[in-house]
Design a protein around this motif. Sequence first.
Motif, PDB file in Angstrom:
ATOM      1  N   ARG A 113      -6.074  -2.475  54.640  1.00  0.00           N
ATOM      2  CA  ARG A 113      -5.721  -2.947  56.046  1.00  0.00           C
ATOM      3  C   ARG A 113      -4.453  -3.684  55.913  1.00  0.00           C
ATOM      4  NH1 ARG A 113     -11.011  -4.422  56.025  1.00  0.00           N
ATOM      5  NH2 ARG A 113     -10.545  -6.573  55.366  1.00  0.00           N
ATOM      6  N   ASN A 114      -4.046  -4.321  54.746  1.00  0.00           N
ATOM      7  CA  ASN A 114      -2.597  -4.721  54.391  1.00  0.00           C
ATOM      8  C   ASN A 114      -1.588  -3.563  54.611  1.00  0.00           C
ATOM      9  OD1 ASN A 114      -3.595  -7.555  54.721  1.00  0.00           O
ATOM     10  ND2 ASN A 114      -3.952  -7.507  52.329  1.00  0.00           N
ATOM     11  N   HIS A 115      -2.136  -2.777  53.832  1.00  0.00           N
ATOM     12  CA  HIS A 115      -0.967  -1.501  53.697  1.00  0.00           C
ATOM     13  C   HIS A 115      -0.800  -0.921  55.047  1.00  0.00           C
ATOM     14  CE1 HIS A 115      -0.199  -1.055  49.291  1.00  0.00           C
ATOM     15  NE2 HIS A 115      -1.354  -1.408  49.088  1.00  0.00           N
ATOM     16  N   ARG A 116      -1.986  -0.771  55.793  1.00  0.00           N
ATOM     17  CA  ARG A 116      -1.806  -0.125  57.168  1.00  0.00           C
ATOM     18  C   ARG A 116      -0.915  -0.858  57.974  1.00  0.00           C
ATOM     19  NH1 ARG A 116      -5.553   3.473  59.307  1.00  0.00           N
ATOM     20  NH2 ARG A 116      -7.700   3.647  58.049  1.00  0.00           N
ATOM     21  N   PHE A 117      -1.064  -2.359  57.790  1.00  0.00           N
ATOM     22  CA  PHE A 117      -0.092  -3.093  58.362  1.00  0.00           C
ATOM     23  C   PHE A 117       1.453  -2.852  58.046  1.00  0.00           C
ATOM     24  CE2 PHE A 117       2.614  -6.992  59.397  1.00  0.00           C
ATOM     25  CZ  PHE A 117       1.925  -7.542  60.569  1.00  0.00           C
ATOM     26  N   VAL A 118       1.529  -2.754  56.856  1.00  0.00           N
ATOM     27  CA  VAL A 118       2.899  -2.587  56.233  1.00  0.00           C
ATOM     28  C   VAL A 118       3.405  -1.204  56.914  1.00  0.00           C
ATOM     29  CG1 VAL A 118       4.349  -2.000  54.110  1.00  0.00           C
ATOM     30  CG2 VAL A 118       2.640  -3.988  54.304  1.00  0.00           C
ATOM     31  N   LEU A 119       2.720  -0.227  56.746  1.00  0.00           N
ATOM     32  CA  LEU A 119       3.228   1.107  57.413  1.00  0.00           C
ATOM     33  C   LEU A 119       3.485   1.327  58.703  1.00  0.00           C
ATOM     34  CD1 LEU A 119       0.504   3.330  55.447  1.00  0.00           C
ATOM     35  CD2 LEU A 119       2.859   3.519  54.927  1.00  0.00           C
ATOM     36  N   LYS A 120       2.640   0.186  59.696  1.00  0.00           N
ATOM     37  CA  LYS A 120       3.185   0.294  60.993  1.00  0.00           C
ATOM     38  C   LYS A 120       4.590  -0.457  61.140  1.00  0.00           C
ATOM     39  CE  LYS A 120      -0.298   2.110  63.522  1.00  0.00           C
ATOM     40  NZ  LYS A 120       0.388   2.989  64.610  1.00  0.00           N
ATOM     41  N   ARG A 341       1.145 -10.255  55.967  1.00  0.00           N
ATOM     42  CA  ARG A 341       2.229 -10.741  56.919  1.00  0.00           C
ATOM     43  C   ARG A 341       1.978 -12.150  57.317  1.00  0.00           C
ATOM     44  NH1 ARG A 341       5.757  -8.805  54.107  1.00  0.00           N
ATOM     45  NH2 ARG A 341       7.168  -9.719  55.565  1.00  0.00           N
ATOM     46  N   GLN A 342       0.713 -12.383  57.540  1.00  0.00           N
ATOM     47  CA  GLN A 342       0.208 -13.711  57.898  1.00  0.00           C
ATOM     48  C   GLN A 342       0.317 -14.845  56.926  1.00  0.00           C
ATOM     49  OE1 GLN A 342      -3.937 -13.865  59.266  1.00  0.00           O
ATOM     50  NE2 GLN A 342      -3.622 -16.037  59.873  1.00  0.00           N
ATOM     51  N   GLN A 394     -10.472 -19.314  58.619  1.00  0.00           N
ATOM     52  CA  GLN A 394     -10.839 -19.756  57.379  1.00  0.00           C
ATOM     53  C   GLN A 394      -9.876 -19.062  56.294  1.00  0.00           C
ATOM     54  OE1 GLN A 394     -15.224 -20.163  58.224  1.00  0.00           O
ATOM     55  NE2 GLN A 394     -14.638 -20.405  56.037  1.00  0.00           N
ATOM     56  N   GLY A 395      -8.870 -17.944  56.753  1.00  0.00           N
ATOM     57  CA  GLY A 395      -8.037 -17.261  55.820  1.00  0.00           C
ATOM     58  C   GLY A 395      -7.260 -16.440  56.429  1.00  0.00           C
ATOM     59  N   TYR A 396      -6.772 -15.399  55.520  1.00  0.00           N
ATOM     60  CA  TYR A 396      -5.772 -14.509  55.940  1.00  0.00           C
ATOM     61  C   TYR A 396      -6.263 -13.024  56.068  1.00  0.00           C
ATOM     62  CZ  TYR A 396      -2.921 -18.515  54.691  1.00  0.00           C
ATOM     63  OH  TYR A 396      -2.234 -19.811  54.768  1.00  0.00           O
ATOM     64  N   HIS A 397      -7.379 -12.888  56.419  1.00  0.00           N
ATOM     65  CA  HIS A 397      -7.829 -11.270  56.404  1.00  0.00           C
ATOM     66  C   HIS A 397      -8.574 -11.068  57.652  1.00  0.00           C
ATOM     67  CE1 HIS A 397      -7.640 -10.938  51.892  1.00  0.00           C
ATOM     68  NE2 HIS A 397      -7.782 -12.239  51.936  1.00  0.00           N
ATOM     69  N   GLY A 398      -7.934 -11.574  58.658  1.00  0.00           N
ATOM     70  CA  GLY A 398      -8.365 -10.950  60.093  1.00  0.00           C
ATOM     71  C   GLY A 398      -9.897 -11.406  60.460  1.00  0.00           C
ATOM     72  N   ASP A 399     -10.402 -10.646  61.374  1.00  0.00           N
ATOM     73  CA  ASP A 399     -11.674 -10.917  61.851  1.00  0.00           C
ATOM     74  C   ASP A 399     -12.778 -10.130  60.913  1.00  0.00           C
ATOM     75  OD1 ASP A 399     -14.065  -9.818  63.888  1.00  0.00           O
ATOM     76  OD2 ASP A 399     -13.183 -11.748  64.155  1.00  0.00           O
ATOM     77  N   LYS A 400     -14.042 -10.878  60.688  1.00  0.00           N
ATOM     78  CA  LYS A 400     -14.988 -10.710  59.824  1.00  0.00           C
ATOM     79  C   LYS A 400     -15.757  -9.358  60.333  1.00  0.00           C
ATOM     80  CE  LYS A 400     -18.923 -12.091  56.976  1.00  0.00           C
ATOM     81  NZ  LYS A 400     -19.820 -10.795  57.235  1.00  0.00           N
TER      82      LYS A 400
END
Length: 405
Positions: A113-120, A341-342, A394-400
């Motif tokens: 998911r982080n890589h998806r964000f970087v590509l966007k 990025r967050q 609680q963290g940097y991983h978006g929505d559970k």
Amino acid sequence: MKSSESLLQTASLEEIKCGYVKEEPAFICVCCGYRTEAGIIYPEEGVLYEAERYMRVHIEKTHGSVFEYLLELEKSITGLSDVQRGMLGQFYEGKKDTEVQKALGIGSASTIRNHRFVLKEKERQAKIFLALMELLKSKDTHAPAELVLPVTRHVQTINRDQFEITEQDREKVLRKYFPEGTEGPLTTFHIQQKHKWIVLTEIAKRFEPGQQYTEKQVNELLKQVYGDYVELRRYMIDFGLMRREEDGSQYWLENAGDQDDKGKKQRRKGTGSESGAEKGEHEKMNRRKELQEQAKEIKTEAGVYQIRNERNGKVFLDSTLNLKTLNGQKFMLQMGSHLNRQLQAEWNEYGEDAFVIEVLEKLKKEDSPYFDSKDALAKLVDRWFDQLEPYGDQGYHGDKNESDQ
């Protein structure tokens, strides 16, 4: 007549996307320069096509798709890393993040998911850059003439002669990476070069010697083996197991037995009189082998780690096959280039002193030929995600809920 190199670099974005340019009365493929002409009817498997429609047939039959062709171009042309290329290929297949993670053996679903964000983000930056360059054209009277660079596909030089493989080695590797049998799927291709050679020589048996295949046919066969079929195809070429026309229109199997005999002859030749160049190459090989043996002696530990914000308690969670590389996480944050990025934004806001990088658990290796450290590590990090739930506040991983999809 324009070459495919100049066509690809001078064509508009829309022309590149559809795969051909219109230059009356012709339609020209941007991938290989193949031409069709208006007014001529082209027969294909009992069907008659007009020129523009047949160009689409040519692209599909010869290149599979424009996307696949572009994905194989050199990094100097695309600006993409091997990891990004692999993921784009998976996304093109419509794979979910968890499926991509399993296919490529990279980190966890959150890493994808982080890589998806970087590509966007890369896409957004590219749009702005293109706009700037278009606006600049009317003002910059000192710009040099357009330079056409050679468009080449990604090629990796492989030295197969360094592999010394026993039948016992071969059986052990094939059992490990083809748990359902050698006719079944490959579990991972993120393996050492020697194991790649063993795996690829087995995959080569799925092709008929002497038969020519289109790129699309090769892809269809390799898709049955592994999700990232583009990487498999590239390595088949790099290892000399397959050959292809320069434009990628035809592929054929190189006899693996002949390749092995060729390698043996070369090694025997090396034991006799050698020229200065051959001696130098022989010494390089020996030195490379020596360095590889030294690398094997360096023990690495895999494990799960967290980057914790002590100001608000938020956690970034991930795993690595080598815990010694954790300094790289800190370096990326210091350089402002972390994939999350967050996390990067809050690092910039709170400062380095507000964060702690901690190892949560080291992976316990099992003394078994079937032990897959990547798979075991993925399960270990999943347990920590369940325990810490580093989502939302609680963290940097978006929505559970998103991560469970």
